[in-house]
Design a protein around this motif. Sequence first.
Motif, PDB file in Angstrom:
ATOM      1  N   ILE A  69      28.353  59.517  54.164  1.00 43.48           N
ATOM      2  CA  ILE A  69      27.317  59.011  53.021  1.00 43.48           C
ATOM      3  C   ILE A  69      28.026  59.547  51.693  1.00 43.48           C
ATOM      4  O   ILE A  69      27.981  58.764  50.592  1.00 43.48           O
ATOM      5  CB  ILE A  69      26.063  59.767  53.180  1.00 43.48           C
ATOM      6  N   THR A  70      28.575  60.642  51.696  1.00 46.40           N
ATOM      7  CA  THR A  70      29.101  61.307  50.192  1.00 46.40           C
ATOM      8  C   THR A  70      30.611  60.456  50.032  1.00 46.40           C
ATOM      9  O   THR A  70      30.879  60.230  48.895  1.00 46.40           O
ATOM     10  CB  THR A  70      29.494  62.948  50.600  1.00 46.40           C
ATOM     11  N   ILE A  71      31.478  60.390  51.132  1.00 49.60           N
ATOM     12  CA  ILE A  71      32.707  59.626  50.826  1.00 49.60           C
ATOM     13  C   ILE A  71      32.364  58.333  50.228  1.00 49.60           C
ATOM     14  O   ILE A  71      33.289  57.632  49.396  1.00 49.60           O
ATOM     15  CB  ILE A  71      33.525  59.646  52.171  1.00 49.60           C
ATOM     16  N   VAL A 117      20.041  68.313  60.382  1.00 45.42           N
ATOM     17  CA  VAL A 117      20.602  67.551  59.380  1.00 45.42           C
ATOM     18  C   VAL A 117      20.534  67.958  58.312  1.00 45.42           C
ATOM     19  O   VAL A 117      19.776  68.626  57.616  1.00 45.42           O
ATOM     20  CB  VAL A 117      19.233  66.160  59.219  1.00 45.42           C
ATOM     21  N   ALA A 118      21.666  67.973  57.749  1.00 42.58           N
ATOM     22  CA  ALA A 118      21.927  68.421  56.145  1.00 42.58           C
ATOM     23  C   ALA A 118      21.061  67.739  55.134  1.00 42.58           C
ATOM     24  O   ALA A 118      20.706  66.714  55.173  1.00 42.58           O
ATOM     25  CB  ALA A 118      23.494  68.172  55.821  1.00 42.58           C
ATOM     26  N   THR A 119      20.393  68.757  54.503  1.00 43.02           N
ATOM     27  CA  THR A 119      19.381  68.251  53.227  1.00 43.02           C
ATOM     28  C   THR A 119      20.207  67.305  52.581  1.00 43.02           C
ATOM     29  O   THR A 119      19.531  66.294  51.865  1.00 43.02           O
ATOM     30  CB  THR A 119      18.968  69.587  52.655  1.00 43.02           C
ATOM     31  N   SER A 120      21.474  67.461  52.380  1.00 39.83           N
ATOM     32  CA  SER A 120      22.031  66.456  51.361  1.00 39.83           C
ATOM     33  C   SER A 120      22.171  64.888  52.022  1.00 39.83           C
ATOM     34  O   SER A 120      22.115  64.030  51.174  1.00 39.83           O
ATOM     35  CB  SER A 120      23.629  67.080  51.076  1.00 39.83           C
ATOM     36  N   THR A 121      22.104  64.876  53.233  1.00 40.03           N
ATOM     37  CA  THR A 121      22.181  63.600  53.826  1.00 40.03           C
ATOM     38  C   THR A 121      20.888  62.887  53.372  1.00 40.03           C
ATOM     39  O   THR A 121      20.919  61.660  53.026  1.00 40.03           O
ATOM     40  CB  THR A 121      21.945  63.547  55.465  1.00 40.03           C
ATOM     41  N   LEU A 122      19.558  63.329  53.421  1.00 42.54           N
ATOM     42  CA  LEU A 122      18.529  62.972  52.881  1.00 42.54           C
ATOM     43  C   LEU A 122      18.579  62.299  51.440  1.00 42.54           C
ATOM     44  O   LEU A 122      18.197  61.527  50.959  1.00 42.54           O
ATOM     45  CB  LEU A 122      17.175  63.758  53.116  1.00 42.54           C
ATOM     46  N   TRP A 123      18.778  63.510  50.679  1.00 42.62           N
ATOM     47  CA  TRP A 123      19.087  63.140  49.072  1.00 42.62           C
ATOM     48  C   TRP A 123      20.003  62.093  48.869  1.00 42.62           C
ATOM     49  O   TRP A 123      19.719  61.265  47.718  1.00 42.62           O
ATOM     50  CB  TRP A 123      19.304  64.396  48.577  1.00 42.62           C
TER      51      TRP A 123
END
Length: 133
Positions: A64-66, A11-17
């Motif tokens: 999430i980012t989009i 899981v990419a850390t950015s997903t959590l943050w």
Amino acid sequence: IFPYFENEKRVATSTLWNRIAYDYDCLCLNYPVAVKRYIKGGMSDTLLELKAESPNYQIEDSIITINYPSNFSLKLTILYSTVLWKYWFFGGALNPLRIKLSRLPFVFFGLPLGLILYLKDELKLRSLKSYDR
């Protein structure tokens, strides 16, 4: 805080943050809080393989980012759309209904480059596997 995908490990850390930042204000500090040492044969050495084996988590991070609720960024939307498509080609599942309707047309601009990046990574993974033999 994010969905569980069976048989996927990374899981990419950015997903959590990014999920946290959806609901809470975050303070970003511009100084190091940790120093890492990378070892040969560690997780960083196999990052490409780990990501390819966890395509749904990579797609989740892209969505999430989009969809991020703050200012719309065409550059980020197309960049993460490229990543989204790349991991869709790796076998991830994509439900376009999860992408904001206003951003969905821009997501399709990332498709050709996503295919190119997928082919490049697939060739690299195959050469790594043949090298390991």
